[in-house]
Design a protein around this motif. Sequence first.
Motif, PDB file in Angstrom:
ATOM      1  N   VAL A 212       0.872  -1.253   0.112  1.00  0.00           N
ATOM      2  CA  VAL A 212      -0.070  -0.166  -0.106  1.00  0.00           C
ATOM      3  C   VAL A 212       0.967   1.243  -0.048  1.00  0.00           C
ATOM      4  CG1 VAL A 212      -1.633   1.345   1.269  1.00  0.00           C
ATOM      5  CG2 VAL A 212      -1.918  -1.085   1.248  1.00  0.00           C
ATOM      6  N   GLU A 213       0.743   2.054  -1.032  1.00  0.00           N
ATOM      7  CA  GLU A 213       1.539   3.288  -1.108  1.00  0.00           C
ATOM      8  C   GLU A 213       0.675   4.260  -0.409  1.00  0.00           C
ATOM      9  OE1 GLU A 213       4.167   4.844  -4.854  1.00  0.00           O
ATOM     10  OE2 GLU A 213       1.952   4.955  -5.247  1.00  0.00           O
ATOM     11  N   PHE A 214       1.305   5.310   0.472  1.00  0.00           N
ATOM     12  CA  PHE A 214       0.917   6.485   1.082  1.00  0.00           C
ATOM     13  C   PHE A 214       1.430   7.581   0.324  1.00  0.00           C
ATOM     14  CE2 PHE A 214       0.713   3.086   4.039  1.00  0.00           C
ATOM     15  CZ  PHE A 214      -0.553   3.166   4.825  1.00  0.00           C
ATOM     16  N   LEU A 215       0.549   8.566   0.107  1.00  0.00           N
ATOM     17  CA  LEU A 215       1.038   9.863  -0.508  1.00  0.00           C
ATOM     18  C   LEU A 215       0.519  11.123   0.260  1.00  0.00           C
ATOM     19  CD1 LEU A 215      -0.515   7.643  -2.802  1.00  0.00           C
ATOM     20  CD2 LEU A 215       0.985   9.005  -4.436  1.00  0.00           C
ATOM     21  N   ASP A 216       1.482  12.232  -0.094  1.00  0.00           N
ATOM     22  CA  ASP A 216       1.002  13.069   0.677  1.00  0.00           C
ATOM     23  C   ASP A 216       0.801  14.248  -0.706  1.00  0.00           C
ATOM     24  OD1 ASP A 216       0.632  15.961   1.800  1.00  0.00           O
ATOM     25  OD2 ASP A 216       2.984  15.826   2.829  1.00  0.00           O
ATOM     26  N   GLY A 217      -0.509  14.498  -1.054  1.00  0.00           N
ATOM     27  CA  GLY A 217      -0.631  15.123  -2.298  1.00  0.00           C
ATOM     28  C   GLY A 217      -0.349  14.199  -3.428  1.00  0.00           C
ATOM     29  N   GLY A 218       0.290  14.485  -4.226  1.00  0.00           N
ATOM     30  CA  GLY A 218       1.078  13.554  -5.205  1.00  0.00           C
ATOM     31  C   GLY A 218       2.176  12.830  -4.797  1.00  0.00           C
ATOM     32  N   THR A 219       2.936  13.193  -3.844  1.00  0.00           N
ATOM     33  CA  THR A 219       4.226  12.730  -3.409  1.00  0.00           C
ATOM     34  C   THR A 219       4.094  11.528  -2.525  1.00  0.00           C
ATOM     35  OG1 THR A 219       5.140  14.697  -3.644  1.00  0.00           O
ATOM     36  CG2 THR A 219       6.431  13.413  -2.645  1.00  0.00           C
ATOM     37  N   THR A 220       4.700  10.525  -2.942  1.00  0.00           N
ATOM     38  CA  THR A 220       4.932   9.288  -2.253  1.00  0.00           C
ATOM     39  C   THR A 220       5.541   9.394  -1.093  1.00  0.00           C
ATOM     40  OG1 THR A 220       4.677   7.944  -4.092  1.00  0.00           O
ATOM     41  CG2 THR A 220       5.399   6.930  -2.152  1.00  0.00           C
ATOM     42  N   ILE A 221       4.985   9.106   0.064  1.00  0.00           N
ATOM     43  CA  ILE A 221       6.039   9.406   1.556  1.00  0.00           C
ATOM     44  C   ILE A 221       6.118   8.092   2.181  1.00  0.00           C
ATOM     45  CG2 ILE A 221       4.676  11.650   2.031  1.00  0.00           C
ATOM     46  CD1 ILE A 221       2.781  10.200   3.797  1.00  0.00           C
ATOM     47  N   GLY A 222       5.872   7.061   1.820  1.00  0.00           N
ATOM     48  CA  GLY A 222       5.977   5.690   2.037  1.00  0.00           C
ATOM     49  C   GLY A 222       5.235   4.577   1.686  1.00  0.00           C
ATOM     50  N   THR A 223       5.753   3.098   1.830  1.00  0.00           N
ATOM     51  CA  THR A 223       4.916   1.982   1.634  1.00  0.00           C
ATOM     52  C   THR A 223       4.742   1.328   2.745  1.00  0.00           C
ATOM     53  OG1 THR A 223       5.689   2.357  -0.545  1.00  0.00           O
ATOM     54  CG2 THR A 223       4.690  -0.039   0.070  1.00  0.00           C
ATOM     55  N   GLY A 224       3.625   0.742   3.104  1.00  0.00           N
ATOM     56  CA  GLY A 224       3.391  -0.371   3.955  1.00  0.00           C
ATOM     57  C   GLY A 224       2.893  -1.591   3.437  1.00  0.00           C
ATOM     58  N   THR A 225       3.058  -2.712   4.092  1.00  0.00           N
ATOM     59  CA  THR A 225       2.736  -4.115   3.623  1.00  0.00           C
ATOM     60  C   THR A 225       1.455  -4.462   4.571  1.00  0.00           C
ATOM     61  OG1 THR A 225       5.040  -4.414   3.365  1.00  0.00           O
ATOM     62  CG2 THR A 225       3.586  -6.280   3.450  1.00  0.00           C
ATOM     63  N   LEU A 226       0.449  -5.062   3.497  1.00  0.00           N
ATOM     64  CA  LEU A 226      -0.730  -5.834   4.206  1.00  0.00           C
ATOM     65  C   LEU A 226      -0.523  -6.869   5.166  1.00  0.00           C
ATOM     66  CD1 LEU A 226      -3.619  -5.683   1.503  1.00  0.00           C
ATOM     67  CD2 LEU A 226      -3.485  -4.086   3.503  1.00  0.00           C
ATOM     68  N   ALA A 227      -1.188  -6.802   6.223  1.00  0.00           N
ATOM     69  CA  ALA A 227      -1.105  -7.879   7.150  1.00  0.00           C
ATOM     70  C   ALA A 227      -2.460  -7.914   7.812  1.00  0.00           C
ATOM     71  CB  ALA A 227      -0.020  -7.877   8.262  1.00  0.00           C
ATOM     72  N   ASN A 228      -3.150  -9.099   7.610  1.00  0.00           N
ATOM     73  CA  ASN A 228      -4.450  -9.053   8.147  1.00  0.00           C
ATOM     74  C   ASN A 228      -5.442  -7.967   7.764  1.00  0.00           C
ATOM     75  OD1 ASN A 228      -4.259 -11.328   9.653  1.00  0.00           O
ATOM     76  ND2 ASN A 228      -3.284 -10.173  11.214  1.00  0.00           N
ATOM     77  N   GLY A 229      -5.139  -7.447   6.430  1.00  0.00           N
ATOM     78  CA  GLY A 229      -5.929  -6.397   5.756  1.00  0.00           C
ATOM     79  C   GLY A 229      -5.737  -5.009   6.047  1.00  0.00           C
ATOM     80  N   VAL A 230      -4.641  -4.766   6.941  1.00  0.00           N
ATOM     81  CA  VAL A 230      -4.198  -3.750   7.240  1.00  0.00           C
ATOM     82  C   VAL A 230      -2.639  -3.329   7.011  1.00  0.00           C
ATOM     83  CG1 VAL A 230      -4.214  -1.804   9.186  1.00  0.00           C
ATOM     84  CG2 VAL A 230      -5.883  -3.578   9.124  1.00  0.00           C
ATOM     85  N   ALA A 231      -2.417  -2.033   6.573  1.00  0.00           N
ATOM     86  CA  ALA A 231      -1.150  -1.462   6.190  1.00  0.00           C
ATOM     87  C   ALA A 231      -0.794  -0.347   6.745  1.00  0.00           C
ATOM     88  CB  ALA A 231      -0.794  -1.357   4.795  1.00  0.00           C
ATOM     89  N   THR A 232       0.447  -0.412   7.858  1.00  0.00           N
ATOM     90  CA  THR A 232       0.635   1.147   8.398  1.00  0.00           C
ATOM     91  C   THR A 232       1.942   1.643   8.030  1.00  0.00           C
ATOM     92  OG1 THR A 232       1.710  -0.428  10.095  1.00  0.00           O
ATOM     93  CG2 THR A 232      -0.746   0.048  10.318  1.00  0.00           C
ATOM     94  N   LEU A 233       1.940   2.869   8.440  1.00  0.00           N
ATOM     95  CA  LEU A 233       3.126   3.566   8.163  1.00  0.00           C
ATOM     96  C   LEU A 233       3.513   4.833   9.081  1.00  0.00           C
ATOM     97  CD1 LEU A 233       5.474   4.507   5.975  1.00  0.00           C
ATOM     98  CD2 LEU A 233       3.895   6.020   5.110  1.00  0.00           C
ATOM     99  N   ALA A 234       4.718   4.609   9.889  1.00  0.00           N
ATOM    100  CA  ALA A 234       4.926   5.991  10.695  1.00  0.00           C
ATOM    101  C   ALA A 234       5.543   6.769   9.852  1.00  0.00           C
ATOM    102  CB  ALA A 234       6.003   5.169  11.580  1.00  0.00           C
ATOM    103  N   TRP A 235       5.061   8.193   9.884  1.00  0.00           N
ATOM    104  CA  TRP A 235       5.211   9.333   8.931  1.00  0.00           C
ATOM    105  C   TRP A 235       5.311  10.388   9.798  1.00  0.00           C
ATOM    106  CZ3 TRP A 235       1.123  13.102   7.311  1.00  0.00           C
ATOM    107  CH2 TRP A 235       1.488  13.958   6.252  1.00  0.00           C
ATOM    108  N   THR A 236       6.467  11.086   9.547  1.00  0.00           N
ATOM    109  CA  THR A 236       7.029  12.293  10.334  1.00  0.00           C
ATOM    110  C   THR A 236       6.859  13.417   9.290  1.00  0.00           C
ATOM    111  OG1 THR A 236       8.481  11.186  11.825  1.00  0.00           O
ATOM    112  CG2 THR A 236       8.591  13.542  11.674  1.00  0.00           C
ATOM    113  N   PRO A 237       5.607  14.186   9.401  1.00  0.00           N
ATOM    114  CA  PRO A 237       5.657  15.461   8.475  1.00  0.00           C
ATOM    115  C   PRO A 237       6.119  16.479   8.409  1.00  0.00           C
ATOM    116  CG  PRO A 237       3.735  15.361  10.114  1.00  0.00           C
ATOM    117  CD  PRO A 237       4.500  14.100  10.352  1.00  0.00           C
ATOM    118  N   THR A 238       6.543  17.217   7.510  1.00  0.00           N
ATOM    119  CA  THR A 238       7.368  18.255   7.499  1.00  0.00           C
ATOM    120  C   THR A 238       6.505  19.417   7.268  1.00  0.00           C
ATOM    121  OG1 THR A 238       8.175  18.150   5.211  1.00  0.00           O
ATOM    122  CG2 THR A 238       9.664  16.947   7.251  1.00  0.00           C
TER     123      THR A 238
END
Length: 675
Positions: A212-238
């Motif tokens: 699962v790709e996470f995007l801030d606007g059109g910019t990719t900020i990281g990718t998570g992997t599905l486990a039990n239907g859920v993907a997570t990403l620890a993101w530190t916004p600027t």
Amino acid sequence: MSVGSARRVVGGVSVFAVAAGFVAVAGVGVAGAAPVTAEGNVHGYHVVRTISNGTPSVGETITVKSVLTRTGSLEYLQQVKDVHPDCLTYVTDSAKVDGSVIGRDKVEVAADYAKISGSWAVYWDGGLINPKYRTVEFSYTVGAGCARGVDLTTELHVSGTLGSGQLKGVGPSISVAKNVSTTTLSPASGVQLGQSVPLKATVTGGADGDSVEFLDGGTTIGTGTLANGVATLAWTPTGVRTHTVTAKYLGNTKVATSTSSAVDVVVSEADKSTATTITGPTTADAGESVTLEASVSPVPVGGTVQFKDGTTDLGSAVTVDANGKASLTGSYAAGEHSIVAVYSGSGLYQTSTSTPHTLTVAPVVVEQSTTTTLVGPSSASTGEELSFTATVSTGAAGGTVQFKEGARDMSSPIPVDALGKATITPTFNDAGEYNITAVFSGSGNFLGSTSSVQTVKVAAPAPVDQQTQTVLTVPANAKTGTAVGLSVTVTPAPSGGTVQFKDGSGTLGSPVVVVDGKASMMHEFGSVGTHDITAVYSGASGFLTSTSAVQAISVTDPAAEDQETSITVSAPASATKGAKVDLAAAVVPTLNGGTVQFMDGATPIGGPVAVVNGKATLSHAFTEVGDRRITAVFSGTDGYLGSETQAGVTVKVTAEPGTGAPTGSLGDLGAIFGS
């Protein structure tokens, strides 16, 4: 087979494109179902094949309808074989001809085809007799094993009374649609700049391990992997602003991608944590003025510090200055005080509380003098552990005693115990005179004091005599009137001393001098029986006395039917001092048992040697030059009497070459010098 055509019906409009010799039509059908059609000629038939949905989903049922119009003469159609991808499953009782269900006994089903058998007349299309065509239907369920998004081909085989043919390369083909997925992004609130935000996307229809790709606007900020239907990403916004965040499930070979609705993440400026510390004295006297200082870091803009003694405020709150500091001056009552400083916080600067600062306040007391008494030995040996005890007149615990040798500290200060005592156990390795004192540190209102000097004289200990061990060697048997050899070895080899041989409590001859740890003697027993022999070493300077273990000798009467023996000795005529030569003795008759004692004149040579096959041999190095008269004494054994050599042999012992005086006579010397 003739060239055919294929078409997909699109809202009633057909668009044709020539490819590989047939016509294809593509589009989107009603309610998402898009039928596909293909045309071709085979075995005297014009065939129009239609699949109810060219882009079906898994689990959907599709129907393949083939209209066979006769272009040649009459034929009885006997078999129609519908070939399909093996991921499709035939629907029971779906095979039909002209709308009529074909009996199951006329249907053959395999992994990749369904075939009907029978007899159906089909007349020429240009004639007047019907039917001129036949309509054949098969229905299938789309399986999960179908590849997605690729063309899966079909074909038709026919046979009849006039032969058979295969309609290949016409199709039509189907393309199984990927499974639908949905992606939902959880909201995030209360986000501060520099803090990590846990983004959470929930995907339905995906598989564990998909991305699962996470995007801030059109910019990719990281990718998570599905486990039990859920993907997570620890993101530190600027950036302090509103971030529009989406989550895009990237799909897999069988599941389509999906993108969540946008979630607005508002990032505000982060509060600044602070730390407050206290510095100042840890002890004071009652009534003494004490200043405590609190420091706040990072240096805040504004705010106050409230000093507290436990839960009680100490005065009013103190404003924090431009350096982040605030101080409090005051006096305290006797006792222990736990002081904390509480910063109020200001703007973005958060509140903080210091760790407790302990201030111990002593009451005002009158100091008392003390005396320290030192007790210890006045003499000792080097390496000996000694004990010195200092007694302080307080008679109670508190303070320490520093033991000193001259100006040197003998150890770390030793606490005074509950009886007012402190002890040290030193060891002095060098001989000499040592001056010991004990210095009491003082404690509470008791003043310090120093003991008088205790002098100890340390000397090296007297040497310790070495233990010795005496080992006795004697023959097991002897005859009355026949001398046998007795010998001992003393270890470690002492310098001097004697050995007294004993028979029970009686002595055998005079003490024998020990040389290089050895001593021996010859002795004749005058009575038959068992004689318990011991050897007592007298001791010498540096060596202690020792007594051997008891050795028993069985003494018998030679007149009691024992057979007489004779013994002869042989040796080389000459030998070199210090070089070993073999001395040999022969006993007649030849026997096994008893021992032979070789003699150099009246002195035994070594210990008794066992007789084997009538012979005994001893390797011996002479220690003196000159003529040595060698004899041998046989001890006798069961049934055989002892004997001595009647005539010995002479061995001429000379010095090693190049040592000692010339061995020639005076006459020889005269010849040498011409006199």
